[in-house]
Motif scaffolding. Structure first.
Motif, mmCIF file in Angstrom:
data_model
loop_
_atom_site.group_PDB
_atom_site.id
_atom_site.type_symbol
_atom_site.label_atom_id
_atom_site.label_comp_id
_atom_site.label_asym_id
_atom_site.label_seq_id
_atom_site.Cartn_x
_atom_site.Cartn_y
_atom_site.Cartn_z
ATOM 1 N N VAL A 1 0.841 -1.201 0.000
ATOM 2 C CA VAL A 1 0.000 0.000 0.000
ATOM 3 C C VAL A 1 0.880 1.257 0.000
ATOM 4 O O VAL A 1 0.589 2.229 -0.709
ATOM 5 C CB VAL A 1 -0.946 -0.002 1.220
ATOM 6 C CG1 VAL A 1 -1.829 1.239 1.210
ATOM 7 C CG2 VAL A 1 -1.810 -1.268 1.225
ATOM 8 N N VAL A 2 1.962 1.235 0.772
ATOM 9 C CA VAL A 2 2.829 2.412 0.855
ATOM 10 C C VAL A 2 3.440 2.741 -0.516
ATOM 11 O O VAL A 2 3.698 3.915 -0.815
ATOM 12 C CB VAL A 2 3.946 2.214 1.923
ATOM 13 C CG1 VAL A 2 4.992 1.205 1.458
ATOM 14 C CG2 VAL A 2 4.592 3.548 2.280
ATOM 15 N N TYR A 3 3.634 1.716 -1.338
ATOM 16 C CA TYR A 3 4.161 1.981 -2.682
ATOM 17 C C TYR A 3 3.134 2.787 -3.479
ATOM 18 O O TYR A 3 3.488 3.735 -4.174
ATOM 19 C CB TYR A 3 4.500 0.663 -3.390
ATOM 20 C CG TYR A 3 5.129 0.877 -4.762
ATOM 21 C CD1 TYR A 3 6.486 1.167 -4.891
ATOM 22 C CD2 TYR A 3 4.357 0.826 -5.924
ATOM 23 C CE1 TYR A 3 7.061 1.390 -6.135
ATOM 24 C CE2 TYR A 3 4.924 1.044 -7.176
ATOM 25 C CZ TYR A 3 6.276 1.317 -7.267
ATOM 26 O OH TYR A 3 6.843 1.548 -8.508
ATOM 27 N N LEU A 4 1.883 2.423 -3.363
ATOM 28 C CA LEU A 4 0.837 3.176 -4.082
ATOM 29 C C LEU A 4 0.753 4.615 -3.562
ATOM 30 O O LEU A 4 0.588 5.555 -4.349
ATOM 31 C CB LEU A 4 -0.532 2.497 -3.944
ATOM 32 C CG LEU A 4 -0.647 1.101 -4.554
ATOM 33 C CD1 LEU A 4 -2.107 0.649 -4.540
ATOM 34 C CD2 LEU A 4 -0.118 1.068 -5.978
ATOM 35 N N LEU A 5 0.889 4.791 -2.255
ATOM 36 C CA LEU A 5 0.858 6.143 -1.682
ATOM 37 C C LEU A 5 2.014 6.982 -2.242
ATOM 38 O O LEU A 5 1.815 8.123 -2.694
ATOM 39 C CB LEU A 5 0.942 6.058 -0.150
ATOM 40 C CG LEU A 5 1.065 7.380 0.606
ATOM 41 C CD1 LEU A 5 -0.130 8.299 0.357
ATOM 42 C CD2 LEU A 5 1.226 7.129 2.120
ATOM 43 N N ASN B 1 10.044 -2.442 -3.720
ATOM 44 C CA ASN B 1 11.100 -3.295 -3.182
ATOM 45 C C ASN B 1 11.077 -3.203 -1.656
ATOM 46 O O ASN B 1 11.561 -2.242 -1.078
ATOM 47 C CB ASN B 1 12.453 -2.819 -3.730
ATOM 48 C CG ASN B 1 13.605 -3.558 -3.082
ATOM 49 O OD1 ASN B 1 13.398 -4.540 -2.352
ATOM 50 N ND2 ASN B 1 14.823 -3.084 -3.323
ATOM 51 N N PRO B 2 10.475 -4.207 -1.018
ATOM 52 C CA PRO B 2 10.347 -4.167 0.443
ATOM 53 C C PRO B 2 11.692 -4.091 1.172
ATOM 54 O O PRO B 2 11.727 -3.767 2.352
ATOM 55 C CB PRO B 2 9.610 -5.478 0.773
ATOM 56 C CG PRO B 2 8.887 -5.825 -0.482
ATOM 57 C CD PRO B 2 9.782 -5.372 -1.604
ATOM 58 N N GLN B 3 12.812 -4.378 0.456
ATOM 59 C CA GLN B 3 14.132 -4.292 1.091
ATOM 60 C C GLN B 3 14.701 -2.872 1.049
ATOM 61 O O GLN B 3 15.630 -2.557 1.793
ATOM 62 C CB GLN B 3 15.132 -5.240 0.397
ATOM 63 C CG GLN B 3 15.180 -6.645 1.022
ATOM 64 C CD GLN B 3 13.923 -7.441 0.718
ATOM 65 O OE1 GLN B 3 13.548 -7.603 -0.439
ATOM 66 N NE2 GLN B 3 13.238 -7.919 1.750
ATOM 67 N N ALA B 4 14.192 -2.027 0.169
ATOM 68 C CA ALA B 4 14.741 -0.675 0.032
ATOM 69 C C ALA B 4 14.289 0.210 1.198
ATOM 70 O O ALA B 4 13.194 0.043 1.725
ATOM 71 C CB ALA B 4 14.275 -0.061 -1.283
#
Lengths: 162, 162
Positions: free
Chosen positions: B47-51, B85-88
């Protein structure tokens, strides 16, 4: 704003409507009838449900916009009133594809013939008294809102390939 | 179409823009910062990527619409150029929420001040020669298109609760 600019305003709105429909239709077209029976994500609506749902919602636009009687009112029960039910009997996918194309062609024809004043006239779900207070409840608003509705479900379909 | 009707046309477009933003913002608002780190569906964008993505795309509208310099150009690398990228390392969620609110407030202010002619003037990514041939590549088109983009991602977010 002269006549040329009024036309351009409306042409831009219609181009956006057609673009949204064209994009989601090409997603449907790229999928086989069997693909359409898959859910968009585990446990979510099947693609065919979105196809039937969008067709029923666009069919409802006919009376709402003053364009006459509905063509496919029988779709509501399966695709609007109730959630997706993989156990329920549904129409053939090929038939749904054809109805989706037909309703959009009809709507686009009718919309293309509206004058600027007709775009801003009230739609059929608002009373004259309410329209007086809320003049944005016009045909333009219905088309913008339904264009957004197409994009909303297109975003869900895009999850199939992400 | 007289002045009153021109204003109504534009007011309807702006109401639609504000509605789409309001709806997706209330989805973001209903979620805790921790919720925003969850994917919208298994293996899909968080979701944070979409935000962040929507904030960056709206920030790009400033120069595109002739509204001045970008505020948050650093967001592009994380949220447009690259996939999630959840690692970034990403900015704090609270900061992203604030930037999303700020960019939309600024855009809505600027849009509200445009005249009908300015809505139909070319945007900055099209040359004068191309605009001559394709007059629908105007500010109105950008706003309609970005309104659809918000709805597209709102549809994806809705999968969280279906």
């Amino acid at each position: 704003m002269d006549k040329k600019h009024q036309d351009l305003f409306i042409r831009t709105v219609l181009a956006n409507w057609n673009l949204a429909i064209g994009r989601i239709t090409s997603v449907f077209d790229r999928q086989s009838d069997a693909d359409l029976l898959q859910p968009i994500a585990p446990g979510k609506n099947r693609v065919v449900y979105l196809l039937g749902h969008l067709t029923a919602v666009h069919d409802r636009m006919l009376p709402l916009l003053g364009f006459g009687e509905r063509r496919f009112p029988h779709l509501d029960e399966l695709f609007i009133t109730n959630p997706d039910n993989p156990q329920a009997a549904i129409p053939a996918v090929a038939q749904l594809r054809g109805q989706w194309a037909a309703i959009n062609q009809l709507l686009t024809e009718k919309l293309s013939a509206l004058t600027p004043e007709e775009w801003l006239a009230k739609h059929e779900s608002v009373s004259a008294a309410d329209f007086e207070k809320e003049p944005h409840r016009n045909r333009l608003n219905v088309v913008l809102s339904r264009t957004g509705h197409v994009s909303y479900h297109h975003g869900q379909l895009a999850l199939l390939k992400l």
